[in-house]
Design a protein around this motif. Sequence first.
Motif, PDB file in Angstrom:
ATOM      1  N   PHE A   1       0.833  -1.209   0.000  1.00  0.00           N
ATOM      2  CA  PHE A   1       0.000   0.000   0.000  1.00  0.00           C
ATOM      3  C   PHE A   1       0.865   1.256   0.000  1.00  0.00           C
ATOM      4  O   PHE A   1       0.475   2.284  -0.559  1.00  0.00           O
TER       5      PHE A   1
ATOM      6  N   LYS B   1      -2.255  -1.226  -4.617  1.00  0.00           N
ATOM      7  CA  LYS B   1      -3.471  -1.682  -3.955  1.00  0.00           C
ATOM      8  C   LYS B   1      -4.414  -2.316  -4.978  1.00  0.00           C
ATOM      9  O   LYS B   1      -4.362  -1.993  -6.174  1.00  0.00           O
TER      10      LYS B   1
ATOM     11  N   LEU C   1      -5.506   2.201   3.419  1.00  0.00           N
ATOM     12  CA  LEU C   1      -5.368   0.880   4.046  1.00  0.00           C
ATOM     13  C   LEU C   1      -6.476   0.606   5.060  1.00  0.00           C
ATOM     14  O   LEU C   1      -7.042  -0.488   5.082  1.00  0.00           O
TER      15      LEU C   1
END
Length: 699
Positions: A479, A484, A533
Amino acid sequence: MKLDNLLIELLTEELPPKSQKQLGISFAKNIKEFLAKHHLANEISEDSIFSTPRRIGLYLKNVKDEADNQNVSIKLMPASVGFDGSEKPTEALLKKLHAIGLNEKDVSGIVKKNENNAEILYINKNEKGAKLKDIIAECISSSLARLPIKKMMSYQLSDGWTTVNFVRPAQGLVILHGANVINANVLGISSNRTTLGHRFESKKEIIEIQHADQYEEQMKIEGAVIVSFEERKALIKKTLNEKAASLSNQLTPIEDEDLLDEVTALVEYPNVLAGEFESKFLDVPQECLILSMKANQKYFPLIDKNKKLSNQFLIVSNISPKNSDLIIQGNEKVIRPRLSDAEFFYAQDKKKPLKDYLSQLSHIVYHNKLGSQSERSERVKTIASLIVKNLNQSKLLDAVMLASDLSKVDLSSNMVGEFPELQGIMGRYYALNEKISDEVAFAIEDHYKPRFSGDSLPRSTVGDIVAIADKIETLIGLFSIGEKPTGDKDPFALRRQVIGIIRILTEKNIGLNLNTVISESIQATKLVESKDLNSFIYDRLSNFFKDQGYAALDIEAVLAIESGLINEIPARLNAIKEFLLLSESEDLASANKRVGNILKKADVKSTLKVDQSLLKDDAEINLYKTLDLVDAESRKEYAAKNYSGSLKLLCKLKNPIDQFFKDVMVNAEDESLKMNRLALLEKLYSAMNLVADLSKLSS
């Protein structure tokens, strides 16, 4: 109109085995949908789906040769476009009518319907039903075009000019409606009633299918082909078990659904045979031998009741000669060098100490933006130490540090270089070879777990800690560099990493504050923090517990607290479920939402404290006293993890809350009274939202 059963078979060169089953299923589904759309068949009609190495097909019951005429409503255009100011048809309307086979005489049949505040013109038309013979070529062609084919072949037809595209070159096409051939041309192949059987076992060179109903039987008897994938699969599974039992009642074939599907896709009439290899190879870790047999040769290894590998294996052959000895000997000859390679790799790997493998990790790139596997191992080690500290498990620190240090060493081994699927597993064997404790050795293997849905979890607390650390490192690392998941694409399996953490924490009831550990890990590893995240983890938590059968609103209420203690979520959700059964729950949830809105609107910047001397009205005095008692009791139950009991105590607040909102003006003109009442509501809001944000439950 004639009703009969339909057979379609497309004969091809050998289809890709790993996608063959799905090709057959998708082809049948597409055909049925097309015929149903044209009112020639029913989507729920009984069918049989065929797929073998050289064909896909469908047998469908009760298909019409001509559909009934259909009265359809056709949308024309807006009324303002179709008629002029005198309500006469415009040129645009007349052109549209001619285009659909009508004329100005049919204008009287036009009706107006209101759609989105506009008048739209429609007309009913009796359309002649489709004929099977007229649409079958389009039906098959469009069905083939919609198949899930990852890589298409382009090849020329026999004329040397025409190029067609399909997964493999087509060689024949059978289309029968009952006993009658339906003429069509698909992929440059004209339909007839003849096909080919098994390449080597067929009793006839050309098989002439007499009737759609006789196809399966003729193919089995004359062509030595079991056309049904599921029937072949069931036969292979049954024969494997029978053959194993005939060798020893202690042996069973290893269970592997993917291997069974792939082998089923490689044969048209299976013949199960037994082979064996030298017992000396059993000194090699059985995972290596099993993987070699399955991946390279498509054999079924045999294991005993203790899950130990035997030196016998099963072969699923596509031919059935009178004497199978040559087939068995040939397969035994082929497997021997494979196992010799595994034996050699294992022997060579054991000659080097693990510290040598550890030094080689600096030469293996993990990610060009995140450095080598050595650097990654150091990050995992750092995160693991933070987890040990958060869990107050200092006695495990040495074991956790050693397991973290050695977790990736086997990546530089010969065996893992040949069989990447064995990473972790070989690390365990090499650690045990150096007399490292079972706890650390198993943690080296288990830190990858769970690898897939339904996989087992690490076998020890050391394994749990290293597994969580490894997954957190993967998440915060990828991330931090923007790698991602997007949509359905997740090349680094980050969703699986989060699910793995959730499973370990919940199923083993580990009281680790995930929010705290992730925050500390980002700081300690000096990776860039990603704002995405937390929401990514939240979404995975939400989906995970939805899959467990919990209600979406209940999950939202619990996750809104953001306690970070994932292991507590199931208990909180169960407490919410019980709370909602109480008669007071709906009113309390609504009151909580109201309190939250008042506090949000007031925009209080700091925590307020209630001044009892400023409590004037009976209703606010009563609420304060009741709240004081309930809050203390509720927090006591909360601290004891009795979330259901904590929520039930809130029921005592219902009447005092109702009376408060009935009698008390929160936004009093006196600023001191107003702030004191806001302080009371703030205390109430805090007391009510220990277990979950109850406002999320308000309907």
